[in-house]
Design a protein around this motif. Structure first.
Motif, PDB file in Angstrom:
ATOM      1  N   VAL A  44     138.702   6.189   9.270  1.00 48.15           N
ATOM      2  CA  VAL A  44     139.656   5.110   9.491  1.00 48.15           C
ATOM      3  C   VAL A  44     139.041   4.007  10.367  1.00 48.15           C
ATOM      4  N   LEU A  45     138.071   4.414  11.213  1.00 40.34           N
ATOM      5  CA  LEU A  45     137.390   3.435  12.074  1.00 40.34           C
ATOM      6  C   LEU A  45     136.045   3.012  11.479  1.00 40.34           C
ATOM      7  N   GLY A  46     135.861   3.331  10.209  1.00 43.52           N
ATOM      8  CA  GLY A  46     134.646   2.908   9.517  1.00 43.52           C
ATOM      9  C   GLY A  46     133.454   3.791   9.786  1.00 43.52           C
ATOM     10  N   ILE A  47     133.696   4.992  10.340  1.00 48.08           N
ATOM     11  CA  ILE A  47     132.570   5.882  10.657  1.00 48.08           C
ATOM     12  C   ILE A  47     132.325   6.822   9.476  1.00 48.08           C
ATOM     13  N   ALA A  48     131.118   6.751   8.909  1.00 47.22           N
ATOM     14  CA  ALA A  48     130.796   7.630   7.793  1.00 47.22           C
ATOM     15  C   ALA A  48     130.046   8.834   8.338  1.00 47.22           C
ATOM     16  N   THR A  49     130.622  10.022   8.226  1.00 50.99           N
ATOM     17  CA  THR A  49     129.999  11.202   8.836  1.00 50.99           C
ATOM     18  C   THR A  49     129.431  12.166   7.806  1.00 50.99           C
ATOM     19  N   GLY A  50     129.725  11.973   6.556  1.00 52.07           N
ATOM     20  CA  GLY A  50     129.314  12.963   5.559  1.00 52.07           C
ATOM     21  C   GLY A  50     130.168  14.202   5.713  1.00 52.07           C
TER      22      GLY A  50
END
Ligand SMILES: Cc1cc2nc3c(=O)[nH]c(=O)nc-3n(C[C@H](O)[C@H](O)[C@H](O)COP(=O)(O)OP(=O)(O)OC[C@H]3O[C@@H](n4cnc5c(N)ncnc54)[C@H](O)[C@@H]3O)c2cc1C
Ligand SMILES: NC(=O)c1ccc[n+]([C@@H]2O[C@H](COP(=O)([O-])OP(=O)(O)OC[C@H]3O[C@@H](n4cnc5c(N)ncnc54)[C@H](O)[C@@H]3O)[C@@H](O)[C@H]2O)c1
Length: 489
Positions: free
Chosen positions: A73-79
């Motif tokens: 939701v905060l644009g963090i791509a974690t996989g």
């Protein structure tokens, strides 16, 4: 064992090194007493070794994993985020060991003398301490009992790798594929939420005749979140039998729709807590107990024997470290001639569910049962600016005040940050705050505390981020607004 031999001289003796005991010991030492602390197991008691700390490691891991998974939701791509349970258990063990070492170091720095052994009273001035073959007698001026409780000795179900009680649930060596939980209190709810986040299927069997243990608005929101999390909740359950089977555990129970068998890989249930006062010899020396064996104390934690005090779980419900800590300090101060007082009217209760729940003071139901005329206001976190930023919009804040005096009676929070936010409420209630005392101060922006402000403003129909509600005839419409209800019955 020979009783009557030469006794060691002690000034103030503390039995038990849990949160109640070590706080009592250090406070008494700070006030100039020579303190001897007797602990039969590990320093830190249930809280540090089996309870608060290890269970919080699990709930915090669950919270963090959930946070990572939802951080897009905060644009963090974690996989793909996953849990390495063995590393978590390593962290749990290290945390326990380092906190325990910290408690031991603090005792040493305060010159609290510690001995290992099991203590029991020989008289109101003599204690025997047994450790293996060794037996010593100590004479004392004052004593503080902080010996805690044990899950009932005659357990209904045998504890095993798959059948777990409150002392074992934080020590699982694997994440259950399917965890069945029986209970209604804080810990069962916390474990349901935590293991669900860690990947378990969770079935919650709510005890017959019991509801979720919160204000009804909080319970309703929690039930909604349970559903969203796909935790199955079965109500009105009575367990008939629990047996280990090849695939795990078979739980035979009677629920709202008759008798059934639930197969799960693991079963967690909350066992009744009992004090071991017989082993302590407190009955023999005339200390008064209640019908369940808990030691009765006054507001200075003094027992019926004037130089002997008792603190923590051994004094009965609520079984909370926060209560034990406060009582420990109070008993020590009273034994040192000060005039402290324990008052647990506004003891905050916190559940580390996802999101957490925290409350202080009366629920709406308690206020109405006392025939109080009340106003209630609810502010949903979905209407709070900071919650919009973080994306954590589940939850609400509910405030209850007395109609006429505007005195705040209770604050109930379910939502991110609830366990920290509640402290503003605790301070307010301790100081006898009225609505205006929560409305008057300036609040940081943007912040979760603004939801507390708006819940308080809602009591007077002035929450800016709630739509006005239609007026209802026959009630005090001045204070009516969305989220506001007049609880006069
Ligand atoms: C899973 C779990 C999670 C919890 N989480 C929380 C939480 O988040 N927040 C919270 O506030 N509370 C929590 N609690 C409750 C908390 O652990 C207890 O309220 C707290 O430990 C009580 O402290 P105490 O000092 O009274 O007793 P204890 O911590 O039980 O310590 C008593 C000590 O006395 C010793 N002892 C007993 N008899 C003798 C004897 N005859 N001689 C010498 N030593 C003796 C024992 O070995 C023990 O170390 C939790 C409990 C559990 C089980
Ligand atoms: N977060 C915590 O403080 C915490 C967490 C886990 C376990 N514990 C301790 O573990 C033991 C068993 O826990 P349990 O959950 O079965 O029983 P509990 O002692 O927590 O609950 C007993 C009763 O207290 C009331 N209650 C509990 N939490 C409440 C809350 N947040 N708000 C309002 N009312 C509440 C309910 O009536 C509940 O049925 C106890 O020693 C408990 O104190 C505490």
């Amino acid at each position: 064992m020979v009783v009557g031999e030469m006794a060691n001289q002690a000034d103030l003796i503390v039995i038990g090194g849990g949160p109640g005991g070590y706080h009592a010991a250090i406070r008494a030492a700070q006030l100039g007493r020579q303190v001897l602390l007797i602990e039969k197991g590990e320093m830190g008691g249930v809280c540090l070794n089996k309870g608060c700390i290890p269970s919080r490691v699990i709930t915090e891991a669950a919270k963090s994993l959930d946070l990572v998974k939802k951080s897009d939701v905060l644009g963090i791509a974690t996989g793909h985020a996953d849990i390495q349970f063995d590393r978590l258990l390593e962290h749990r063990n290290k945390t326990i060991a380092s906190l325990r070492a910290g408690v031991e170091a603090l005792c040493k720095a305060n010159k609290v003398q510690r001995i290992r052994g099991s203590a029991f009273f020989l008289s109101d001035t003599r204690i025997g301490v047994e450790e293996g073959d060794k037996y010593d007698v100590h004479e004392f001026n004052d004593a503080i009992i902080a010996a805690g409780v044990n899950p009932a000795a005659n357990s209904k179900y045998p504890v095993s790798r798959r059948i777990l009680n409150q002392l074992e649930i934080s020590f699982l060596d694997e994440i259950p594929a399917h965890l069945a939980i029986y209970g209604s209190g804080t810990l069962p709810l916390e474990m349901a939420m935590a293991f669900r986040a860690l990947g378990s299927e969770v079935t919650f069997l709510l005890k017959k005749g019991e509801n979720l243990p919160f204000d009804s608005s909080i319970s309703k929101e929690l039930a909604r979140i349970f559903k969203k999390e796909k935790i199955q909740m079965l109500k009105e359950c009575v367990i008939k039998d629990v047996a280990e089977i090849e695939s795990g555990v078979a739980i035979q129970f009677e629920g709202a729709s008759g008798e059934k068998v639930l197969e799960a890989t693991h079963f967690f249930y909350q066992e009744k807590q009992s004090p071991d006062t017989a082993g302590l010899g407190t009955l023999r020396i005339g200390i008064q107990h209640d019908s369940e064996g808990f030691i009765q104390v006054d507001s200075q934690c003094r027992t019926s024997v004037k130089n002997i005090y008792a603190v923590g779980d051994i004094t009965g419900e609520p079984f909370l470290a926060s209560k034990a800590i406060k009582q420990g300090k109070i008993a020590a101060e009273a034994a040192c001639g000060l005039n402290p007082e324990a008052d647990f009217h506004f003891l905050p209760k916190v559940s580390f569910t996802r999101p957490p729940i925290a409350s202080v003071g009366m629920t709406e139901e308690e206020a109405l049962s006392k025939k109080l005329e009340i106003k209630t206001s609810q502010f949903p976190l979905a209407a709070n600016g900071f919650s919009a930023i973080t994306g954590k919009k589940d939850g609400l804040i509910k405030i209850i005040s007395e109609h006429g005096t505007d005195v705040i009676l209770g604050i109930h929070i379910i939502g991110e940050g609830a366990h920290e936010l509640i402290f503003g409420g605790v301070t307010g209630l301790e100081m006898g705050a009225r609505e205006e005392d929560f409305v008057f101060p300036s609040y940081p922006h943007p912040g979760l505390a603004e939801a507390l402000l708006e819940a308080a403003e809602g009591l007077g129909g002035k929450a800016v981020h709630l739509k006005p509600q239609k007026k209802t005839s026959g009630v005090d419409t001045e204070s009516l607004q969305a989220g506001v209800s007049l609880g006069i019955k």
